[in-house]
Design a protein around this motif. Structure first.
Motif, PDB file in Angstrom:
ATOM      1  N   HIS A  38      -4.067   4.304   6.367  1.00 26.94           N
ATOM      2  CA  HIS A  38      -4.438   4.849   4.940  1.00 26.94           C
ATOM      3  C   HIS A  38      -5.339   3.545   4.283  1.00 26.94           C
ATOM      4  O   HIS A  38      -5.193   3.610   3.012  1.00 26.94           O
ATOM      5  CB  HIS A  38      -3.125   5.067   4.139  1.00 26.94           C
ATOM      6  N   PHE A  39      -6.001   2.594   5.105  1.00 26.78           N
ATOM      7  CA  PHE A  39      -6.562   1.572   4.410  1.00 26.78           C
ATOM      8  C   PHE A  39      -7.695   2.278   3.495  1.00 26.78           C
ATOM      9  O   PHE A  39      -8.059   1.571   2.153  1.00 26.78           O
ATOM     10  CB  PHE A  39      -6.933   0.819   5.520  1.00 26.78           C
ATOM     11  N   ASP A  40      -8.337   3.215   3.895  1.00 24.93           N
ATOM     12  CA  ASP A  40      -9.300   3.919   3.076  1.00 24.93           C
ATOM     13  C   ASP A  40      -9.070   3.974   1.776  1.00 24.93           C
ATOM     14  O   ASP A  40      -9.582   4.024   0.913  1.00 24.93           O
ATOM     15  CB  ASP A  40     -10.030   5.091   3.902  1.00 24.93           C
ATOM     16  N   SER A  41      -7.763   4.812   1.603  1.00 25.50           N
ATOM     17  CA  SER A  41      -7.175   5.077   0.533  1.00 25.50           C
ATOM     18  C   SER A  41      -7.039   3.767  -0.565  1.00 25.50           C
ATOM     19  O   SER A  41      -7.277   3.879  -1.693  1.00 25.50           O
ATOM     20  CB  SER A  41      -5.975   5.839   0.588  1.00 25.50           C
ATOM     21  N   ILE A  42      -6.534   2.670   0.030  1.00 24.49           N
ATOM     22  CA  ILE A  42      -6.371   1.399  -0.645  1.00 24.49           C
ATOM     23  C   ILE A  42      -7.624   1.027  -1.236  1.00 24.49           C
ATOM     24  O   ILE A  42      -7.771   0.654  -2.381  1.00 24.49           O
ATOM     25  CB  ILE A  42      -5.676   0.246   0.235  1.00 24.49           C
ATOM     26  N   LEU A  43      -8.538   1.030  -0.333  1.00 25.80           N
ATOM     27  CA  LEU A  43      -9.753   0.692  -0.774  1.00 25.80           C
ATOM     28  C   LEU A  43     -10.577   1.326  -1.878  1.00 25.80           C
ATOM     29  O   LEU A  43     -11.135   1.242  -2.911  1.00 25.80           O
ATOM     30  CB  LEU A  43     -11.130   0.520   0.443  1.00 25.80           C
ATOM     31  N   SER A  44     -10.317   2.809  -1.576  1.00 26.45           N
ATOM     32  CA  SER A  44     -10.796   3.626  -2.705  1.00 26.45           C
ATOM     33  C   SER A  44     -10.159   3.658  -4.184  1.00 26.45           C
ATOM     34  O   SER A  44     -10.831   3.895  -5.003  1.00 26.45           O
ATOM     35  CB  SER A  44     -10.721   5.140  -2.169  1.00 26.45           C
ATOM     36  N   MET A  45      -9.138   3.157  -4.170  1.00 28.38           N
ATOM     37  CA  MET A  45      -8.341   2.943  -5.402  1.00 28.38           C
ATOM     38  C   MET A  45      -8.329   1.549  -6.034  1.00 28.38           C
ATOM     39  O   MET A  45      -8.342   1.133  -6.833  1.00 28.38           O
ATOM     40  CB  MET A  45      -6.875   3.061  -5.206  1.00 28.38           C
ATOM     41  N   GLY A  46      -9.245   0.675  -5.194  1.00 29.55           N
ATOM     42  CA  GLY A  46      -9.466  -0.744  -5.619  1.00 29.55           C
ATOM     43  C   GLY A  46      -8.198  -1.516  -5.515  1.00 29.55           C
ATOM     44  O   GLY A  46      -8.204  -2.429  -6.249  1.00 29.55           O
ATOM     45  N   ALA A  47      -7.391  -1.367  -4.789  1.00 30.89           N
ATOM     46  CA  ALA A  47      -6.015  -1.676  -4.826  1.00 30.89           C
ATOM     47  C   ALA A  47      -5.777  -3.039  -3.686  1.00 30.89           C
ATOM     48  O   ALA A  47      -4.444  -3.279  -3.423  1.00 30.89           O
ATOM     49  CB  ALA A  47      -4.860  -0.692  -4.691  1.00 30.89           C
ATOM     50  N   GLU A  48      -6.946  -3.067  -2.771  1.00 32.41           N
ATOM     51  CA  GLU A  48      -6.597  -3.914  -1.661  1.00 32.41           C
ATOM     52  C   GLU A  48      -6.041  -5.318  -2.151  1.00 32.41           C
ATOM     53  O   GLU A  48      -4.924  -5.870  -1.395  1.00 32.41           O
ATOM     54  CB  GLU A  48      -8.018  -4.098  -0.966  1.00 32.41           C
ATOM     55  N   ALA A  49      -6.482  -5.976  -2.967  1.00 29.21           N
ATOM     56  CA  ALA A  49      -5.815  -7.332  -3.300  1.00 29.21           C
ATOM     57  C   ALA A  49      -4.442  -7.275  -3.809  1.00 29.21           C
ATOM     58  O   ALA A  49      -3.906  -8.032  -3.401  1.00 29.21           O
ATOM     59  CB  ALA A  49      -6.774  -7.977  -4.772  1.00 29.21           C
ATOM     60  N   HIS A  50      -4.190  -6.101  -4.597  1.00 30.20           N
ATOM     61  CA  HIS A  50      -2.677  -5.811  -4.955  1.00 30.20           C
ATOM     62  C   HIS A  50      -1.754  -5.628  -3.850  1.00 30.20           C
ATOM     63  O   HIS A  50      -0.593  -6.198  -3.734  1.00 30.20           O
ATOM     64  CB  HIS A  50      -2.950  -4.872  -6.367  1.00 30.20           C
ATOM     65  N   VAL A  51      -2.159  -4.663  -2.838  1.00 31.48           N
ATOM     66  CA  VAL A  51      -1.435  -4.618  -1.777  1.00 31.48           C
ATOM     67  C   VAL A  51      -1.365  -5.727  -0.823  1.00 31.48           C
ATOM     68  O   VAL A  51      -0.330  -5.839  -0.475  1.00 31.48           O
ATOM     69  CB  VAL A  51      -1.916  -3.169  -1.073  1.00 31.48           C
ATOM     70  N   ASN A  52      -2.192  -6.352  -0.711  1.00 29.95           N
ATOM     71  CA  ASN A  52      -2.271  -7.947   0.172  1.00 29.95           C
ATOM     72  C   ASN A  52      -1.245  -8.637  -0.622  1.00 29.95           C
ATOM     73  O   ASN A  52      -0.616  -9.366   0.248  1.00 29.95           O
ATOM     74  CB  ASN A  52      -3.925  -8.536   0.110  1.00 29.95           C
ATOM     75  N   THR A  53      -1.345  -9.039  -1.846  1.00 32.74           N
ATOM     76  CA  THR A  53      -0.343  -9.732  -2.406  1.00 32.74           C
ATOM     77  C   THR A  53       1.299  -9.244  -2.256  1.00 32.74           C
ATOM     78  O   THR A  53       1.823 -10.341  -1.947  1.00 32.74           O
ATOM     79  CB  THR A  53      -0.603  -9.810  -3.895  1.00 32.74           C
ATOM     80  N   CYS A  54       1.449  -8.021  -2.279  1.00 40.21           N
ATOM     81  CA  CYS A  54       2.617  -7.590  -2.274  1.00 40.21           C
ATOM     82  C   CYS A  54       2.938  -7.761  -0.635  1.00 40.21           C
ATOM     83  O   CYS A  54       4.327  -8.176  -0.528  1.00 40.21           O
ATOM     84  CB  CYS A  54       2.678  -6.211  -2.467  1.00 40.21           C
ATOM     85  N   TYR A  55       2.111  -7.536   0.379  1.00 42.99           N
ATOM     86  CA  TYR A  55       2.549  -7.807   1.546  1.00 42.99           C
ATOM     87  C   TYR A  55       2.817  -9.310   1.781  1.00 42.99           C
ATOM     88  O   TYR A  55       3.544  -9.634   2.674  1.00 42.99           O
ATOM     89  CB  TYR A  55       1.280  -7.318   2.514  1.00 42.99           C
ATOM     90  N   LYS A  56       1.728 -10.126   1.407  1.00 40.34           N
ATOM     91  CA  LYS A  56       2.035 -11.598   1.693  1.00 40.34           C
ATOM     92  C   LYS A  56       3.296 -12.074   1.052  1.00 40.34           C
ATOM     93  O   LYS A  56       4.019 -12.728   1.822  1.00 40.34           O
ATOM     94  CB  LYS A  56       0.883 -12.500   0.879  1.00 40.34           C
ATOM     95  N   HIS A  57       3.666 -11.605  -0.173  1.00 40.70           N
ATOM     96  CA  HIS A  57       5.043 -11.749  -0.779  1.00 40.70           C
ATOM     97  C   HIS A  57       6.085 -11.482   0.195  1.00 40.70           C
ATOM     98  O   HIS A  57       7.162 -12.282   0.117  1.00 40.70           O
ATOM     99  CB  HIS A  57       5.159 -11.216  -2.024  1.00 40.70           C
TER     100      HIS A  57
END
Length: 216
Positions: free
Chosen positions: A169-188
């Protein structure tokens, strides 16, 4: 990060109701301390370290509940695009398939759709974190001896949510403009599980290349 996530993800999309900490408890104070560190802009590697004088079980408990809430929010936003048709198998690409097993309905590993797997997973975690014998909230009540093993199982299964979301579902993440926020959550999440060796290295393999790129 919390404010950014709230701006990107709608509250009504949360897959499950948020688990909250009781004000005035030690766990609530630890949670506030952890959130303050996150919002201060400190390096995430340092944010996850156990504060001096604090109980490691309390620290792990606070983070398990917080990660449950955050990953719940992320998947809840993707849930409309994760259906029985689009995701008939809970997987992370062609190489990784996750089967569900529990002590009630599925005593043997069962091949399920991603949404069915997610629903069972969130119900299972919610049941554990609301169980006073596993996640005690009363002062002076000790954690069970197998507490960290239980948390390892919870975090291992939550990692699989990241695997499915990133790969399918990475395309959905990108379409919402949420990549940076999901990445930060993942890194944490990633820095925390590595700091306390809570998830087996083999479980992390599906996202190894991405992790090397964003968690260097």
């Amino acid at each position: 990060m919390a404010l950014c996530l709230k701006q990107v993800f709608a509250k009504d999309k949360t897959f499950r109701p948020r688990k909250r900490f009781e004000p005035g408890t030690q766990r609530f104070e630890l949670y506030k301390k952890a959130q303050a560190s996150l919002k201060s802009g400190l390096d995430l590697r340092s944010v996850v370290r156990l504060p001096p004088g604090e109980s490691i079980d309390d620290w792990i408990a606070v983070h398990v509940v917080d990660f449950f809430n955050r990953i719940n929010l992320i998947y809840g936003t993707m849930a409309e695009r994760c259906s029985e048709t689009s995701c008939p198998v809970m997987a992370g690409g062609p190489r990784y398939e996750y089967r569900w097993q529990d002590e009630r309905q599925y005593r043997r590993p069962a091949k399920l759709s991603a949404p069915r797997y997610m629903a069972l997973l969130m119900d299972w975690i919610e049941g554990l974190i609301n169980d006073e014998e596993v996640f005690p909230t009363r002062v002076g009540v000790p954690f069970p001896r197998n507490f960290q093993q239980v948390c390892t199982k919870i975090l291992t299964r939550l990692f699989r949510v990241f695997v499915h979301v990133y790969i399918h579902h990475f395309d959905s993440i990108l379409s919402m403009g949420a990549e940076a926020h999901v990445n930060t959550c993942y890194k944490h999440f990633y820095y925390f599980i590595r700091e306390f060796s809570l998830v087996d290295q083999r479980e992390l393999e599906p996202l190894r290349e991405m992790t090397e790129r964003i968690c260097h």
